[in-house]
Write an enzyme that holds these catalytic residues in place. Structure first.
Site, short mmCIF file in Angstrom:
data_model
loop_
_atom_site.label_atom_id
_atom_site.label_comp_id
_atom_site.label_asym_id
_atom_site.label_seq_id
_atom_site.Cartn_x
_atom_site.Cartn_y
_atom_site.Cartn_z
N GLN A 5 0.81 -1.22 0.00
CA GLN A 5 0.00 0.00 0.00
C GLN A 5 0.85 1.27 0.00
O GLN A 5 0.33 2.35 -0.27
CB GLN A 5 -0.95 0.01 1.21
CG GLN A 5 -2.02 -1.07 1.16
CD GLN A 5 -3.04 -0.86 0.03
OE1 GLN A 5 -3.12 0.22 -0.57
NE2 GLN A 5 -3.80 -1.89 -0.27
N CYS A 14 -10.46 -8.02 0.76
CA CYS A 14 -10.39 -9.43 1.12
C CYS A 14 -11.33 -9.77 2.26
O CYS A 14 -11.95 -10.81 2.27
CB CYS A 14 -8.97 -9.81 1.52
SG CYS A 14 -7.81 -9.42 0.25
N SER A 44 3.18 -5.06 -5.12
CA SER A 44 2.16 -5.57 -6.06
C SER A 44 1.80 -4.49 -7.07
O SER A 44 1.38 -3.39 -6.69
CB SER A 44 0.93 -5.98 -5.26
OG SER A 44 -0.08 -6.40 -6.14
#
Ligand code: PLP
Length: 374
Positions: free
Chosen positions: A177, A322, A196
């Site tokens: 993040q 999630c 990511s």
């Protein structure tokens, strides 16, 4: 037609520069980088250049970068690998606010041996707790994320890097993040780092794990020589090219994006609190990502708010993507031991570099209207 996309912590739209890079690489460099003819060698060459560019941004040696399918794979693979290497008594020091892609493999591999730094009510962590929890000679890993995905709270990962170095314990940071939102300075000093691409304008299904030492014999996947034998499987060169291009592009504009967006986010919170009295911003007192706002609403299940906002053309989240799917309870609200009735009264708003001031204000007003109608 979606009018306001406020779920960038779940995923970001593809950055235009990344899209162009991906298309070019897909059209022109589709050959298998492990093949031996000239065109394949050119792809391999460009792949290694992309690794060098990423290493340059992270401040590490290119040999430390292993490309993976994303943060979940990086986190799982690292935990599995360290569990194999360490003794049956070894402990891990982590925090109570980690993402499930780290917390769950930790519980699985180090059952009953994961010591968690507690979180304060503002979702920040207590650095002294890490110092207390580390057992010299018996700590396989300290792993604490850089920025929280729900509240956006920034963790003291630079201090943890120094502390772990002094205590001679490896430190891993899930920076999914942080990367693309704040400067990267210092990440090369971590022992292990997770990133990511789809969190910073790159494609989905591509990410990386930075490891401590290029000679460390990792086997994230076996069955081929790719990534120096550390992760077998044909490299997705177009996605790698797009990921690195996205990161270069967002890093270049950070200096202007950060102050502007955080001012708009703050103005959004002020308007929100005036339109819906009783709203509480979580983590407002501590340093947060400029794009994130997590708040507790005074009434009604957050799925109701989310549904009405969705009808009005705004994409928001009830917590992390999630955890939002299962029982809907925010995991960070649980971690800070907030009253149970608040676990399902939070919304997470996360803007991006392309979000406009008008969109931030329109969202606050839409929230006010939804609140008046519920
Ligand atoms: N770690 C953090 C902190 C995240 O926020 C996320 C995604 O929400 C992940 C890991 C998982 O990322 P990926 O989708 O790349 O597997």
């Amino acid at each position: 037609m979606m009018r306001g996309y406020f779920d960038h912590n779940a995923t970001t739209p593809l950055h235009p520069a990344a899209r162009a890079a991906w298309l070019e690489a897909t059209d022109r460099c589709w050959q298998n980088p492990s093949s031996l003819y000239r065109e394949a060698a050119a792809v391999k060459h460009r792949l290694e250049e992309a690794r060098e560019r990423l290493a340059d941004l992270l401040g590490c040696d290119p040999g430390r970068v292993i490309f993976t399918s994303g943060a979940t794979e990086s986190n799982n693979a690292l935990v599995r690998w360290l569990a194999q290497k360490s003794g049956p008594e070894a402990i891990v020091v982590s925090s109570s606010t980690e993402h499930p892609s780290l917390a769950e493999p930790l519980e699985h591999e180090f059952r009953g041996r994961v010591l968690k730094m507690p979180a304060h009510a503002d979702t920040s962590l207590n650095l002294e707790a890490a110092d207390r929890l580390i057992q010299p000679g018996n700590t396989a890993l300290v792993t604490v994320m850089a920025a929280n995905n729900e509240s956006g709270t920034l963790n003291p990962w630079r201090d943890l890097t120094a502390l772990c170095r002094a205590r001679q314990v490896p430190y891993h940071c899930d920076a999914s993040q942080w990367i693309g939102k704040l400067p990267l300075t210092g990440f090369g000093e971590c022992d292990y780092l997770t990133g990511s691409a789809h969190k910073f304008g790159g494609p989905k299904g591509i990410g990386f794990l930075m490891v401590r030492d290029e000679n460390e014999r990792f086997h994230l996947a076996r069955g081929g020589p790719q990534e120096e034998g550390r992760r077998a499987g044909t490299e997705n060169y177009p996605a790698i090219e797009a990921m690195v291009t996205a990161l270069e592009a967002v890093e270049e504009t950070l200096d202007s994006v950060m102050p502007q967006q955080s001012a708009w986010r703050d103005a959004f919170e002020t308007t929100l609190c005036s339109l819906i009295p009783g709203t509480r911003i979580v983590g407002q007192e501590v340093s947060r990502l400029w794009n994130t706002s997590l708040f507790v609403l005074p009434a009604h299940d957050h799925r109701k708010w989310l549904g009405r906002l969705s009808q009005a053309g705004f994409a928001v989240s009830t917590g992390s993507a999630c955890s939002a799917g299962d029982n809907g309870a925010s995991s960070v609200m649980q971690a800070i031991q907030a009253p149970v009735e608040e676990w399902r009264r939070v919304l997470r708003i996360s803007g991006g570099w392309e979000t406009t001031a008008e969109e931030w204000q329109a969202l606050a007003e839409a929230l006010g209207k939804v609140g008046a109608g519920l």
